[in-house]
Scaffold this motif. Structure first.
Motif, PDB file in Angstrom:
ATOM      1  N   LYS A   4       8.064  16.175  41.735  1.00 27.05           N
ATOM      2  CA  LYS A   4       7.225  17.347  41.489  1.00 27.05           C
ATOM      3  C   LYS A   4       6.160  16.985  40.456  1.00 27.05           C
ATOM      4  CE  LYS A   4      10.811  20.730  42.485  1.00 27.05           C
ATOM      5  NZ  LYS A   4      11.612  21.835  41.956  1.00 27.05           N
ATOM      6  N   ASP A  25       1.366  21.562  46.012  1.00 24.37           N
ATOM      7  CA  ASP A  25       2.607  21.430  45.249  1.00 24.37           C
ATOM      8  C   ASP A  25       3.518  22.645  45.433  1.00 24.37           C
ATOM      9  OD1 ASP A  25       1.850  18.955  44.319  1.00 24.37           O
ATOM     10  OD2 ASP A  25       1.082  19.697  42.409  1.00 24.37           O
ATOM     11  N   GLU A  29       7.389  22.873  46.935  1.00 32.56           N
ATOM     12  CA  GLU A  29       8.520  23.429  46.193  1.00 32.56           C
ATOM     13  C   GLU A  29       9.159  24.626  46.894  1.00 32.56           C
ATOM     14  OE1 GLU A  29       7.172  24.443  42.283  1.00 32.56           O
ATOM     15  OE2 GLU A  29       6.070  22.556  42.085  1.00 32.56           O
ATOM     16  N   LEU A  30       8.319  25.515  47.439  1.00 37.15           N
ATOM     17  CA  LEU A  30       8.802  26.809  47.901  1.00 37.15           C
ATOM     18  C   LEU A  30       8.570  27.070  49.381  1.00 37.15           C
ATOM     19  CD1 LEU A  30       7.377  28.919  44.914  1.00 37.15           C
ATOM     20  CD2 LEU A  30       9.689  27.978  45.149  1.00 37.15           C
ATOM     21  N   GLN A 104       8.034  20.262  53.698  1.00 37.03           N
ATOM     22  CA  GLN A 104       7.503  21.630  53.717  1.00 37.03           C
ATOM     23  C   GLN A 104       6.042  21.649  54.151  1.00 37.03           C
ATOM     24  OE1 GLN A 104       9.236  24.166  53.647  1.00 37.03           O
ATOM     25  NE2 GLN A 104      11.017  23.904  52.354  1.00 37.03           N
TER      26      GLN A 104
END
Length: 199
Positions: A4, A25, A29-30, A104
């Motif tokens: 990250k 980013d 992460e999400l 992702q």
């Protein structure tokens, strides 16, 4: 897996690029559903209105992230070609390596429409990946057969190559609980080379 990156508050330079990197980013992460214009602005240290000013909407920002993804995928394919004996095999391995490195972002790219309503930048970057695969297949065909493949054959073999790489990447990312043990991608793809180049 990528580490990250901590995004420092924006102070000067290219705000458009800074917001795009921040959104990249957050997707990592999400997932795409975790991205909001407000959170992107907060992390970049700019006003809440800045992302909308630069990208028009959340959809516009996510299109930019997808375009960056295709650029990075193309670069990863090129890097793999440079270090792999067979360029056709390298295209598949580069595709899978990208999906494994940025899962992702990969999912976002696949969920993003690249039709006529997409931005010119997104259509260009996505198209560049397919053009590279087609060019690699065409050159390998000429090297093996001494002549150009027909347009229909090149279309069919490009679709087969893309389907194999995408299928493997999808199994790798989204079917890990289905008791499927995937052999290394290099072993799965190797027998396909002859099929891709068969007359």
């Amino acid at each position: 897996m990528p580490t990250k990156r901590v995004v420092a508050p924006y102070h000067h330079g290219d705000l458009h690029a800074a917001l795009r990197r921040t959104a990249w980013d957050i997707v990592g992460e999400l997932g795409a559903r975790g991205v909001t214009l407000r959170e992107c602005a907060r992390r970049a240290g700019v006003s809440h209105a800045a992302p909308a000013h630069h990208f028009g909407s959340l959809a516009g920002l996510l299109e930019e992230v997808a375009a960056v993804g295709y650029e990075r995928m193309n670069a990863m394919i090129e890097e793999t070609i440079a270090t792999t004996d067979h360029a056709v095999l390298a295209c598949g391995l580069g595709y899978v390596h990208f999906a494994d490195t940025w899962p992702q972002q990969f999912r976002l790219m696949l969920a993003t429409d690249i039709g006529e309503s997409a931005s010119p930048r997104l259509r260009e970057t996505a198209g560049a990946v397919l053009r590279r695969v087609r060019d690699v297949l065409r050159k390998a065909w000429v090297a093996r057969h001494g002549s150009e493949p027909s347009r229909s054959v090149l279309d069919e073999r490009s679709a087969l190559a893309w389907s194999a790489a995408h299928g493997y990447a999808s199994l790798m990312l989204d079917h890990q609980t289905a008791n499927i043990v995937l052999p290394p991608a290099s072993k799965v793809f190797a027998p396909l080379i002859d099929a891709l180049l068969a007359p």
